[in-house]
Design an enzyme around this catalytic site. Structure first.
Site: not given
Length: 550
Positions: A302, A376
């Site tokens: 990020k 996920r």
């Protein structure tokens, strides 16, 4: 009133003299609002000055106003309160002494748990207040008023220095704090359990990642379990994850430093009322919470701004512990299991890479196409394990996608559900409780975006567009639900996959809700200070209570 140094609640000591860490303190200090709540029938501290707070709705205000003395009417008129003004309040002094005689508050929505949250910081300090008035005529309104006051006292001060100039200011504040007598008709236990759950969730999210690692999340679960008889916590840690087939939790978290190893934390509890009930007949509820203690993004790193708030990426874990706290505190007659896949998505020489194939607990393989889509992956392993218990309801909480925030903003969690009746019931409850969610579709045409050339699935959309990111993430999780013969298990007619919304991949799929939330207030409002926030927590608890509480 008695005063408590809230700092002491955060810096407690164990019997061996060592500091209790921030994760344990988040659980233990979650009831600190009780220092600002006094028993209705209990003795008041010496010197207590009690001031009534009269809560009026728009329907009540006019009649009450007409019954007041002319001097009171004039005072209110001069101060701009000659008519009902939603959310406004006024202090009415004694006409002779000038001391505070009573407070008038105009209430707009008693179904909110924030309608009095401005009072603890805005009322004159040093007094003890009682609540009355037509706005609090029902037990629910009285209970919401108590919760609202409690939430208005929330502060996260663990890392605030008390040295130098700040010390005097904090000391003065602690001796002048106002208190509230529990309102007449209030459900004290429910109000306490609700506020404590929200305080705990906020504290855990607000705690920096250095003190909220996977191990710290486990300690928080253990501290919570220690409060409630029969609750237990186990964890599968580090290399044992790989050995036992949790390849996705292990793969995402293996690059973390020593002491911050990935783990699957499992809290179990069942009400004494179900102890003698056959396993097949129990009301089985499973909660799964994403516990990414810090998310660098992995090798798909990020940017600085995207990483700044990533201490909150364990918000799902905090939420399932919060729901569990309410369930256990209210002793709902259920068999509860809480699964928290806890990892730190770090960067090191052994970090998982784009293109790696991870093997889930059920043997399904996923081609990783983005290391920043790690949530996920770890949730999938936990869902597979939760499914071995054949739950009647499975709910997961996760700070999963930026796409959900782009679509709905920070205040409104996205809710995905494979059962129309369940979704409609939850949306109705959430609206009534002012704990909002917005249902999003499990659009089946997008399942093809998860197809991989080398594995069973990809973890992100294969077309590179980034479109429908929250939907694609939910569809990925849905692949890990079990299909079994469960006629009537959900209490509704099984839904055919061709029916608009509510799709299941098969009629036997477990009733499931996935809540993609932000868990963060970007600005302060009464009762909702900037920082970690509990979202959809009260709604999920009430759903479980309504479905399985009888």
């Amino acid at each position: 009133m008695n005063t408590v140094n809230l700092k002491e609640l955060f810096y407690m000591e164990r019997a061996d003299g060592k500091d209790i860490d921030a994760s344990t303190a988040s659980v233990a200090a979650a009831t600190r609002f009780l220092t600002r709540m006094l028993k209705k029938d209990g003795p008041l501290p010496p010197g207590t000055v009690v001031v009534p707070v009269i809560c009026l709705t728009k329907a009540d205000f006019s009649q009450w106003y007409e019954e007041q003395q002319p001097a009171v009417k004039k005072w209110m008129e001069v101060n701009g309160m000659g008519a009902y003004k939603a959310g406004k309040q006024i202090v009415i002094p004694d006409l002779d002494s000038g001391a505070v005689e009573k407070i008038i508050v105009c209430i707009e929505d008693v179904n909110s748990v924030f309608f009095l949250s401005n009072l603890p910081s805005s009322l004159p300090s040093g007094y003890t207040y009682t609540l009355s008035g037509g706005a609090l005529a029902t037990p629910q309104a009285a209970t919401n008023a108590a919760i609202s006051w409690a939430l208005g006292t929330y502060e996260f001060t663990r890392y605030k220095s008390e040295n130098g100039k700040g010390e005097g200011e904090n000391a003065a504040k602690s001796t002048q704090q106002s208190a509230l007598v529990w309102p007449e008709g209030c459900d004290v236990a429910l109000a306490s359990d609700t506020a404590a759950a929200i305080f705990m969730v906020r504290d855990m999210i607000n705690t920096p990642a250095e003190e909220m690692s996977p191990e710290h999340i486990q300690r928080a679960a253990e501290a919570l379990a220690s409060i409630y008889p029969g609750a237990t916590v186990d964890a599968i840690v580090g290399e044992k994850l790989r050995a036992q087939g949790y390849g996705q939790i292990y793969g995402v978290g293996k690059a973390a430093a020593v002491g911050r190893e990935p783990r699957l934390i499992v809290l179990k509890w069942k009400s004494a009322s179900v102890s003698g009930v056959a396993e097949s007949d129990r009301k089985k509820v499973c909660l799964v919470g994403k516990g990414v203690s810090f998310d660098t993004g992995g090798l798909d790193i990020k940017g600085a701004s995207g990483m700044l708030l990533m201490k909150k990426d364990m918000g799902g874990a905090a939420h399932v512990l919060g729901v569990a706290r309410m369930i256990m505190g209210q002793n709902l007659p259920v068999d509860l299991s809480v699964y928290i896949p806890a990892v730190e998505n770090s960067i090191a020489g052994n970090a998982y890479r784009p293109g790696d194939v991870l093997v889930a607990k059920n043997g399904m393989t996923t081609e990783n196409q983005n290391t920043d889509a790690e949530g996920r992956l770890i949730l999938a392993d936990a869902i597979v394990q939760a499914e071995t218990e054949s739950p009647q309801l499975l709910v997961d909480f996760a700070t999963l996608t930026g796409a959900a925030r782009t679509a709905l903003g920070p205040d409104l969690p996205a809710m995905f559900c494979n059962d129309d009746a369940l979704a409609e019931q939850f949306v109705k409850i959430s609206h009534e409780l002012r704990d909002p969610v917005w249902r999003m579709p499990l659009w089946p045409n997008y399942r093809q975006l998860l197809k991989s050339d080398v594995a069973d699935l990809k973890n992100v959309s294969g077309d590179g567009s980034g479109h429908a990111g929250a939907v694609v993430a939910a569809l990925y999780l849905q692949h890990f639900l079990e299909t079994r013969a469960r006629a009537g298990a959900s209490g509704v007619t099984p839904i055919d996959s061709s029916i608009e919304y509510g799709w299941r991949r098969s009629p036997g799929e477990t009733p499931w809700m996935h809540i993609d939330l932000g868990a963060w207030n970007s600005a302060s409002k009464p009762g909702k200070p900037k920082g970690g926030e509990a979202q959809a927590l009260r709604g999920v608890f009430e759903l479980i209570k309504q479905k399985f509480g009888a």
